[in-house]
Design a protein around this motif. Structure first.
Motif, PDB file in Angstrom:
ATOM      1  N   ALA A  57      64.560  48.811  26.642  1.00  0.00           N
ATOM      2  CA  ALA A  57      64.353  47.498  26.811  1.00  0.00           C
ATOM      3  C   ALA A  57      65.378  46.252  26.945  1.00  0.00           C
ATOM      4  N   GLU A  58      66.535  46.953  26.135  1.00  0.00           N
ATOM      5  CA  GLU A  58      67.722  46.067  26.515  1.00  0.00           C
ATOM      6  C   GLU A  58      68.399  46.482  27.708  1.00  0.00           C
ATOM      7  N   LYS A  59      68.505  47.454  28.464  1.00  0.00           N
ATOM      8  CA  LYS A  59      68.593  47.532  29.782  1.00  0.00           C
ATOM      9  C   LYS A  59      67.757  47.047  30.627  1.00  0.00           C
ATOM     10  N   PHE A  60      66.734  47.051  30.658  1.00  0.00           N
ATOM     11  CA  PHE A  60      65.900  46.243  31.445  1.00  0.00           C
ATOM     12  C   PHE A  60      65.958  44.735  31.353  1.00  0.00           C
ATOM     13  N   SER A  61      66.273  44.205  30.244  1.00  0.00           N
ATOM     14  CA  SER A  61      66.445  42.734  30.155  1.00  0.00           C
ATOM     15  C   SER A  61      67.773  42.488  30.732  1.00  0.00           C
ATOM     16  N   LYS A  62      68.798  43.367  30.491  1.00  0.00           N
ATOM     17  CA  LYS A  62      70.095  43.157  31.102  1.00  0.00           C
ATOM     18  C   LYS A  62      70.114  43.163  32.618  1.00  0.00           C
ATOM     19  N   ILE A  63      69.497  43.996  33.309  1.00  0.00           N
ATOM     20  CA  ILE A  63      69.446  44.246  34.726  1.00  0.00           C
ATOM     21  C   ILE A  63      68.981  42.870  35.304  1.00  0.00           C
ATOM     22  N   CYS A  64      67.791  42.652  34.538  1.00  0.00           N
ATOM     23  CA  CYS A  64      66.892  41.375  35.091  1.00  0.00           C
ATOM     24  C   CYS A  64      67.734  40.049  34.936  1.00  0.00           C
ATOM     25  N   SER A  65      68.653  40.109  33.849  1.00  0.00           N
ATOM     26  CA  SER A  65      69.530  38.826  33.940  1.00  0.00           C
ATOM     27  C   SER A  65      70.643  38.568  34.558  1.00  0.00           C
ATOM     28  N   GLU A  66      70.928  39.953  34.880  1.00  0.00           N
ATOM     29  CA  GLU A  66      72.421  40.044  35.587  1.00  0.00           C
ATOM     30  C   GLU A  66      72.260  40.074  37.182  1.00  0.00           C
ATOM     31  N   ASN A  67      71.014  40.183  37.722  1.00  0.00           N
ATOM     32  CA  ASN A  67      70.913  40.366  39.025  1.00  0.00           C
ATOM     33  C   ASN A  67      69.734  39.147  39.508  1.00  0.00           C
ATOM     34  N   SER A  68      69.910  38.392  40.572  1.00  0.00           N
ATOM     35  CA  SER A  68      69.428  37.791  41.316  1.00  0.00           C
ATOM     36  C   SER A  68      67.937  38.333  41.726  1.00  0.00           C
ATOM     37  N   ASN A  69      67.892  39.662  42.226  1.00  0.00           N
ATOM     38  CA  ASN A  69      66.801  40.398  42.638  1.00  0.00           C
ATOM     39  C   ASN A  69      67.062  41.938  42.220  1.00  0.00           C
ATOM     40  N   LEU A  70      65.961  42.783  42.067  1.00  0.00           N
ATOM     41  CA  LEU A  70      66.199  44.078  41.848  1.00  0.00           C
ATOM     42  C   LEU A  70      65.374  44.878  42.752  1.00  0.00           C
TER      43      LEU A  70
END
Length: 282
Positions: free
Chosen positions: A6-19
Motif C-alpha cells: 500500500a505504501e509503495k502504491f501510494s508513493k509511486i502514484c504521488s511521485e509520478n504524473s502518470n504510470l
C-alpha cells in the motif's frame, strides 16, 4: 525501511504524473494474447520487455475476464500464476510493483502471505467472497490485512453476460456512484491505498466507453479523489471505431492514441499490453 504494498502504491502514484501498468496474461483464453505467454520462459521474456520499456507495475492475471468467459477455480488460477510471479519477484527491479489481477480472495491471500504481490486488482471490487483459512472473506479484507494497494473496477453484470445489451440511465453517474460506494466499503475494511477503474468494455456499449474516456468523463470521476486507472488496450470498441482493425493485436497504435488523451484529461495509470516506447509513441 521496508514499505508495504500500500505504501509503495501510494508513493509511486504521488511521485509520478502518470504510470504504466504492463499486462501479463497467464491464461490460455485471453481475448488479446491468450496462450502467448502461457509458459514461464515466454512470460519472463515478456516481463523483461515491459520493464525495459518503462512499466511501473506488472499486472499478472490467471483468470480471463473477456466477454463470455467462464469463472475458474481458485486452485486453477493459483497454479497458473504462482511460479511466474515467484520468479518475477526475484527478477524485476524493486521499484517495479507486482499487481495480481484476481477476483479470488483465496488466490490473493496465498500470494500475499508469501510477500509476492503489492496490489490486488479486482474486477469485482470485493463483491465476491470465499472461504480462506476457514473464514469467509473478500479481497478488500485480504488487501487490508496484508497492507496492499487495491484497484476497484466497475462492471455491469459478470464476464459471462456483461456485454449482452448493457444499459444505463446515466452511465457516468452510475459508474461514479458504484465506485464511491466500493471505496467506502474498502476503507471500512481497512484498505489504505485505492485506485479506481471505470471498467472500459465491462458491461459498456461503444457510446458508454466513449463517454467514460472523454475529458468530461474522466474529470467527473476525479471528483472521487482517487487515482484513475484506464484499461482500454486492444478492446473491441476500438474495432467498432476502426473496422479495419479486425484483430486485437492490430489496435496498439489506436490504443496508444486514446491512452495519451486519457493521461491529458487526468488519468493516472494506463493498463496496457505494450508500453508507449515499444511503438515509439510518446
Amino acid at each position: 525501511m521496508v514499505l508495504s504494498g500500500a505504501e509503495k502504491f501510494s508513493k509511486i502514484c504521488s511521485e509520478n504524473s502518470n504510470l504504466w501498468m504492463g499486462i501479463v496474461n497467464l491464461t490460455p483464453d485471453s481475448f488479446s494474447d491468450g496462450g502467448e505467454y502461457f509458459s514461464i520462459d515466454k512470460a519472463m521474456s515478456r516481463i523483461d520487455t515491459l520493464v525495459k520499456n518503462g512499466a511501473h507495475i506488472l499486472d499478472f492475471g490467471g483468470a480471463s475476464s473477456r466477454p463470455n468467459s467462464p469463472l475458474i477455480t481458485p486452485e486453477e488460477e493459483f497454479e497458473r500464476v504462482y511460479q511466474v510471479i515467484l520468479k518475477a519477484r526475484k527478477r524485476i527491479p524493486e521499484d517495479v510493483l507486482i499487481s495480481l489481477d484476481t477476483y479470488s480472495p483465496r488466490v490473493a491471500q496465498k500470494l500475499a502471505e508469501e510477500g509476492l504481490i503489492d496490489i490486488v486488482n479486482d474486477i469485482f471490487s470485493g463483491l465476491r467472497a470465499e472461504i480462506t483459512n476457514g473464514i469467509v472473506r473478500n479481497t478488500a479484507e485480504i488487501t487490508a490485512e496484508y497492507k496492499l494497494g487495491y484497484i476497484l473496477m466497475h462492471m455491469q453484470g459478470v464476464p459471462e453476460n456483461m456485454q449482452i445489451n448493457p444499459s444505463y440511465g446515466n452511465c457516468l453517474s452510475e459508474v461514479r456512484d458504484f465506485l464511491r460506494e466500493r471505496i467506502l466499503f474498502a476503507e471500512k475494511c481497512g484498505v489504505k491505498s485505492i485506485a479506481i477503474d471505470p471498467g472500459i468494455g465491462f458491461g459498456k456499449s461503444l457510446e458508454n466507453n466513449i463517454e467514460l474516456l472523454s475529458q468530461s468523463g474522466i474529470e467527473f470521476l476525479k471528483e472521487l479523489n482517487k487515482p484513475i486507472l484506464i484499461g482500454l488496450s486492444r478492446k473491441s470498441f476500438l474495432g467498432k471505431i476502426y473496422p479495419n482493425l479486425t484483430e486485437p493485436s492490430m489496435r496498439d497504435r489506436a490504443s496508444k492514441e486514446f491512452e495519451s488523451k486519457c493521461l491529458q484529461f487526468g488519468a493516472k495509470i494506463i493498463r496496457s499490453h505494450i508500453m508507449a516506447s515499444e511503438l515509439n509513441f510518446n
